[in-house]
Design a protein around this motif. Sequence first.
Motif, PDB file in Angstrom:
ATOM      1  N   GLU A   1     -54.200 -10.698 -44.460  1.00 42.90           N
ATOM      2  CA  GLU A   1     -53.872 -10.566 -43.043  1.00 42.90           C
ATOM      3  C   GLU A   1     -53.437 -11.916 -42.463  1.00 42.90           C
ATOM      4  O   GLU A   1     -54.065 -12.458 -41.568  1.00 42.90           O
ATOM      5  CB  GLU A   1     -55.062  -9.974 -42.278  1.00 42.90           C
ATOM      6  CG  GLU A   1     -55.437  -8.625 -42.866  1.00 42.90           C
ATOM      7  CD  GLU A   1     -56.296  -7.785 -41.933  1.00 42.90           C
ATOM      8  OE1 GLU A   1     -55.991  -7.756 -40.725  1.00 42.90           O
ATOM      9  OE2 GLU A   1     -57.247  -7.155 -42.409  1.00 42.90           O
ATOM     10  N   VAL A   2     -52.374 -12.409 -43.036  1.00 42.50           N
ATOM     11  CA  VAL A   2     -51.857 -13.718 -42.649  1.00 42.50           C
ATOM     12  C   VAL A   2     -50.920 -13.527 -41.450  1.00 42.50           C
ATOM     13  O   VAL A   2     -49.860 -12.922 -41.582  1.00 42.50           O
ATOM     14  CB  VAL A   2     -51.090 -14.352 -43.824  1.00 42.50           C
ATOM     15  CG1 VAL A   2     -50.631 -15.755 -43.460  1.00 42.50           C
ATOM     16  CG2 VAL A   2     -51.949 -14.362 -45.077  1.00 42.50           C
TER      17      VAL A   2
ATOM     18  N   ALA B   1     -55.898 -14.750 -49.926  1.00 46.94           N
ATOM     19  CA  ALA B   1     -55.877 -14.691 -48.463  1.00 46.94           C
ATOM     20  C   ALA B   1     -55.267 -13.373 -48.033  1.00 46.94           C
ATOM     21  O   ALA B   1     -54.397 -12.820 -48.712  1.00 46.94           O
ATOM     22  CB  ALA B   1     -55.066 -15.848 -47.890  1.00 46.94           C
TER      23      ALA B   1
ATOM     24  N   SER C   1     -46.034 -11.468 -40.120  1.00 46.04           N
ATOM     25  CA  SER C   1     -47.294 -11.487 -40.867  1.00 46.04           C
ATOM     26  C   SER C   1     -47.037 -11.206 -42.340  1.00 46.04           C
ATOM     27  O   SER C   1     -46.024 -10.606 -42.712  1.00 46.04           O
ATOM     28  CB  SER C   1     -48.261 -10.452 -40.297  1.00 46.04           C
ATOM     29  OG  SER C   1     -47.744  -9.156 -40.511  1.00 46.04           O
TER      30      SER C   1
ATOM     31  N   THR D   1     -62.119 -16.686 -41.131  1.00 40.39           N
ATOM     32  CA  THR D   1     -60.743 -16.686 -40.663  1.00 40.39           C
ATOM     33  C   THR D   1     -60.320 -18.139 -40.452  1.00 40.39           C
ATOM     34  O   THR D   1     -60.912 -18.841 -39.645  1.00 40.39           O
ATOM     35  CB  THR D   1     -60.626 -15.895 -39.356  1.00 40.39           C
ATOM     36  OG1 THR D   1     -61.090 -14.579 -39.602  1.00 40.39           O
ATOM     37  CG2 THR D   1     -59.191 -15.854 -38.869  1.00 40.39           C
TER      38      THR D   1
ATOM     39  N   TYR E   1     -55.434 -16.596 -41.083  1.00 37.24           N
ATOM     40  CA  TYR E   1     -55.584 -15.720 -42.259  1.00 37.24           C
ATOM     41  C   TYR E   1     -57.047 -15.567 -42.610  1.00 37.24           C
ATOM     42  O   TYR E   1     -57.885 -16.387 -42.245  1.00 37.24           O
ATOM     43  CB  TYR E   1     -54.795 -16.260 -43.448  1.00 37.24           C
ATOM     44  CG  TYR E   1     -55.327 -17.564 -44.010  1.00 37.24           C
ATOM     45  CD1 TYR E   1     -56.250 -17.545 -45.064  1.00 37.24           C
ATOM     46  CD2 TYR E   1     -54.906 -18.791 -43.504  1.00 37.24           C
ATOM     47  CE1 TYR E   1     -56.738 -18.733 -45.579  1.00 37.24           C
ATOM     48  CE2 TYR E   1     -55.396 -19.966 -44.008  1.00 37.24           C
ATOM     49  CZ  TYR E   1     -56.320 -19.949 -45.054  1.00 37.24           C
ATOM     50  OH  TYR E   1     -56.814 -21.116 -45.551  1.00 37.24           O
TER      51      TYR E   1
END
Lengths: 452, 553
Positions: free
Chosen positions: A251-252, A249, A282, A326, A318
């Motif tokens: 861009e959490v 995963a 993030s 997403t 995410y």
Amino acid sequence: MRWISRTLAAVVAVTVSVSVSTVSYASQVGLSVAMSNPILKSDQQQTAFLKVGLSGFKMPAANRRVPVNVALVLDKSGSMNGRKIEEARQAAIQAIRRLDANDIVSVIVYDSTVEVLVPATKLTDKDAVCRKIASVQPGGRTALFAGVSKGAAEIRKFLDSERVNRIVLLSDGLANIGPSAPSELGSLGSSFKKEGISVTTMGLGLDYNEDLMVHLASHSGGNHVFIEDETQLAGFFKQEFDTVLSVVAQEVAITIDVAKGIRPVRVMGNQAEINGQQVVTSLAQLYSEQEKFVVLEVEVPASPEGNVRDVAQVSVDYDNMLTHRTDRLSGKASVNFSSSDAVVSSNLNAEVLEAGVLLFANERNKLATVLRDKGDIDAARRLLLSNADYLKKYAVELNSRELGLACELNGAQSKNLDAADWQRGRKLMRFGQYQTDTQQILQVPESKPSGQ
Amino acid sequence: MRAKPLILLLLIVCLPVVGLAWLAVRVARDDKAALQQRFEEVFMVQLRDIDGNISRHFESLATQLRLTVGLVELNADRIRILIREHPHVRQIIVLDRTGVVLHPDPSQPLNSSERDFLSEAQELIRDRDLIRAAGLVAENASGNRQLGNTISESSRSPLAGKSGHTEDTVEGWHTWYWGRGVHLIFWQRRTDGTVVGIVLERGRWMADLIAGLPETVDSKYQNVPVAAMSRFRLVDSMGNSMYEWGRFEPPHESAPLVEQAVSSPLNSWRLQALVPNSLLAGVSRGTAFQLASGIGAVAGALAVLVVVFWREYSREIQQAAQRVSFVNQVSHELKTPLTNIRMYADLLAEDLEGLDEAGNGRPADRLRVIVSESQRLTRLISNVLTFGRQQREAVVLRLQPASIDEIVRRVVEQFAPTFERLGVRMELELAAESLVLVDDDAVEQILVNLVSNVEKYAATGGVLRIATSVGGSRTKISVSDAGPGIPSTMCDAVFEPFVRVSSRLEDAAGTGIGLSIARDLARVHGGDLSLLESTVGASFCVDLSTPEVGSAT
């Protein structure tokens, strides 16, 4: 428009939040939201830890791993001469050999100037890339900032959220051409993180600036390691690529909406914005079968016994690397109040408390570094020793091996504060702090026998 | 005597070489200056190109910021999301027209980066720099700090269209110095009167700037030697190198060849080009070497020529000297038998005088011819010998008392039979009878030469006039004829050796050294021989220093 989508998503989240909080699907990240003290002492204001844990799912074996877009940014300044450059070349070549034609690779070498040795390209001809790496000869000063800048430019040629975008920076010396302040590198790292590019910084030997390297890694969400001996290079490169290749995963984005009346004090271990009641933070990446967490310290006002209080509503967005969608997760945490100390202590969440204690002690460990930097060796030593006591107390209470190790580490560090050991000691401290803050799994590899 | 030609020859070699060397030094110096200038021009063009790229980079960044931030209605939440999402944006500040901060609003809960920014930007806010840049402060005449480029109407944002005041929407760059150096703020004056400042992430814009500049190219692919041998540098306002490229590794503290200030908004930064000194010196050293070797070759060739010439010249001088000495010797050897012949011919003539009265005069006449011819031969030989002595500067006077008139008469007597035969009348006006100190051989030789010239060239005039006069210690003898005379163009030349008025073979014989010897002897004798102006024939005057016998010693 994005704003609208967020509100819509929030409405959806409310309906599913209860079920999602602990269940982990095979193709979805697991979210756990929990309080260190699910039952708080009534009628007194107190602080507690809220832990937001995210665990990466296991990639189905049938699936190919996630393709990567890697820029190797290698120091070839004069100080790399000899064994260092040899080991670095070997480590880089071994790492490249693990990638395949779906991956994108670029190789940038820098000394006083920067040379894009291999411009970003699909890795269809491994041998050509390896040959170029093998031809690198050291000489010159250290234009680290420029190397990273060019590395990012190469990454951007194929910037894609379906790939893991990673700059791997190796340096063994002080950046002496171009911007070199930790704040400047941190600023660059923050910017990269917004684009989905993270930088792993590898400090080799005892002469690099660990603050600069840590800032760049932490702001961009990459790893940071202290490579004391060049024989460890290959091991660290292998681990770094292990993590890069196991990303599930990216861009959490974590949003914690803290309930009215409860004050968010600070987020430990990760950069976060606290905008009133909303906490935004993030994580750059989640790795397969690994948990990363964020711990928020909250101040809960005095409440009567039997009261139930919502503490926070958590939502996580995410990029799922398996489904290329997403995903959105949400969860929430609440507390009860009891006047009985026994009830309170028997209901402690050991896992959350352990994380909270670990990060809290880590903050104090950073403070010890600051004190030592000011030259106050005694104060730094006292702080480390009291930190060790604090950790020991919880290690026993929670029967935690990890806290025990941290306790030992603090104790050992308190002995390494003298001038003779400090250059190495400081690097070890910053490395340890970073590992704890980011739950980094990169560890000092076993050295080759020849390196001893 | 040989030193003069030697010096001349050395000069012939040295002067051109020295001249060439001077020229070469001039050429080399001009060459170096020209080369340096050429390099400077080439690198300046490159720096301007690079600066142009930097300008375009910031223009496109401005466009990007205008599109992503500039057109959006702003509130605190919106701004925070923008900052979180936009890689270039570090912070956004919103001010009202009087400079009051609307965002980040200190009266609201702020996050840590907003608080940090406000503390850093205290001066920026207090001095109302952005308000001034946006032209909202009237007194900006004192310090026009508008560093940004005002975007022209064609590229203004559509927000301005609504208000109808086209000049209302203004935007530009502002540079703000804080901490490690310059920070860039892209500001906009909006139609609602607010000023929005987008504070860029310093690390990011520097990295993008660097990423847009050339990198050092692998030497394998670089075939332009100048580019391979140079170093370019981007330098910040403090003189720190921000980025460098090019293969040349300049020594510490070396000065740039050319420098160019970066255009707005980074006008405090500079671009520099450095080249190794050896590149400038190296090329001109090559030229200098070529010039030096050229001069060397010329000098060598001249030297060889001079040596060859000198050897030829020496040999000829030697041969000429040998010839002269040979002629002298032969003449000398000839003189002795000739004297004997004359003596015996004279004796024989005296012996024959008695016989002549009795018999016919033919033997006497024949003898007279022998005598006269032998006299002529004697004169020739003595002239050659005198000339030889003169050449060796060995003429010495032997002064003894004698009468000039007596000498004149002796000479005239010698020539009398000849003149008689030629029908030349001799007129003598003699007034120097007294004894004076004189070298009678020299005077006789002078007179013989003059009179024999009359015999050879002026016999047609039919008269020879010789006059003598004495004045103090000087004696004058004039010898005049009525012959064809000497052309005025030859007046001086006749006294030069080997010069004759006519060199035609059918003309009368002569060696051409008679007058030269006569003049030299007269000069040795403290006087001169000169040609007098005359309407008829030629008239020579001999002027001699003749001390009186009594007074001289």
